[in-house]
Design a protein around this motif. Structure first.
Motif, short mmCIF file in Angstrom:
data_model
loop_
_atom_site.label_atom_id
_atom_site.label_comp_id
_atom_site.label_asym_id
_atom_site.label_seq_id
_atom_site.Cartn_x
_atom_site.Cartn_y
_atom_site.Cartn_z
N MET A 1 0.85 -1.19 0.00
CA MET A 1 0.00 0.00 0.00
C MET A 1 0.89 1.23 0.00
SD MET A 1 -3.26 -0.96 0.41
CE MET A 1 -3.94 0.56 0.96
N GLU A 2 0.49 2.22 -0.78
CA GLU A 2 1.15 3.53 -0.74
C GLU A 2 0.24 4.48 -0.01
OE1 GLU A 2 2.29 4.85 -4.64
OE2 GLU A 2 2.95 2.85 -5.21
N SER B 1 -4.71 9.60 1.81
CA SER B 1 -5.06 8.62 0.78
C SER B 1 -4.21 7.37 0.92
CB SER B 1 -4.90 9.23 -0.62
OG SER B 1 -3.57 9.65 -0.82
N TYR C 1 -3.40 3.79 -1.40
CA TYR C 1 -3.52 3.16 -2.72
C TYR C 1 -2.90 1.78 -2.67
CZ TYR C 1 -2.07 2.04 -7.48
OH TYR C 1 -1.84 1.39 -8.67
N GLN C 2 -3.65 0.78 -3.11
CA GLN C 2 -3.14 -0.59 -3.18
C GLN C 2 -2.51 -0.79 -4.54
OE1 GLN C 2 -5.77 -3.64 -1.70
NE2 GLN C 2 -4.99 -5.11 -3.17
N GLN C 3 -1.20 -1.03 -4.57
CA GLN C 3 -0.46 -1.15 -5.83
C GLN C 3 -1.03 -2.26 -6.69
OE1 GLN C 3 3.72 -1.67 -4.96
NE2 GLN C 3 4.04 0.53 -4.75
N ASP D 1 -7.25 -1.09 -8.41
CA ASP D 1 -7.98 0.18 -8.37
C ASP D 1 -8.43 0.52 -6.95
OD1 ASP D 1 -7.79 0.52 -11.10
OD2 ASP D 1 -9.67 -0.51 -11.51
N ASN D 2 -7.95 -0.21 -5.94
CA ASN D 2 -8.36 0.02 -4.56
C ASN D 2 -7.70 1.28 -4.02
OD1 ASN D 2 -9.93 -2.24 -4.52
ND2 ASN D 2 -8.38 -3.53 -3.56
N VAL D 3 -8.53 2.28 -3.74
CA VAL D 3 -8.06 3.54 -3.19
C VAL D 3 -9.02 3.97 -2.10
CG1 VAL D 3 -7.60 5.97 -3.69
CG2 VAL D 3 -7.07 4.25 -5.40
N MET E 1 -9.72 7.43 0.32
CA MET E 1 -9.38 8.83 0.58
C MET E 1 -10.27 9.30 1.72
SD MET E 1 -8.98 10.20 -3.30
CE MET E 1 -8.01 11.63 -2.93
#
Length: 164
Positions: free
Chosen positions: A99-100, A124, A126-128, A131-133, A135
């Motif tokens: 995850m970022e 936020s 983001y799962q590398q 499309d899982n994000v 926020m």
């Protein structure tokens, strides 16, 4: 219940119960309960919206709606989606998943001029490779604020990458 013909409703149809004979509007407890638009035109609009057909001129012509109505319904459906995303956020990540995470402050200045206004911090995740994000609005970016969010929304075993 079944859908029966009715002459005293907007849609010329109502829900009817076979046993107790009660009736109810098709729009009862739905997002379009106060709308004057016909159900077929609302369904057409939702289809166009879901297909990302955003041309207001096209929508006005196809649905025979005013420009204000098209703008209002676009905003309304977008708000429903945002509300659903906020309410139904599920944890993401997991064992071996990267995850970022980052935090950003959103402000608005016109033509990059004028005083810098206070803005809104957004955290936020983001799962590398997907499309899982997620926020989430946060009041500030302190560890005391962000750590509980990470614990709530990131599954154990997730590798987290951050710029700090």
């Amino acid at each position: 219940m079944y859908v029966g013909v009715s002459t005293d409703s907007k849609d010329n149809k109502k829900w009817r119960c076979r046993t107790c004979k009660t009736t109810g509007s098709l729009r009862y407890e739905s997002f379009n309960k106060g709308s004057n638009r016909s159900l077929p035109s609302l369904l057409q609009f939702l289809y166009f919206w879901s297909e990302d057909i955003q041309s207001h001129v096209f929508l006005e012509k196809q649905l025979q709606w005013s420009p204000n109505t098209v703008v209002d319904w676009n905003n309304f459906v977008r708000d429903i989606c945002i509300e659903d995303l906020i309410i139904n956020q599920e944890p993401i990540g997991g064992l071996g998943i990267v995850m970022e995470i980052d935090e950003s402050k959103f402000v608005r200045r016109i033509f990059n001029r004028g005083r810098l206004l206070t803005g809104q911090w957004v955290f936020s995740m983001y799962q590398q490779g997907t499309d899982n994000v997620l926020m989430i609005q946060v009041p500030h970016r302190s560890g005391a604020t962000l750590l509980p969010i990470i614990q709530r929304y990131v599954l154990p075993g997730t590798t987290i990458h951050s710029d700090e």
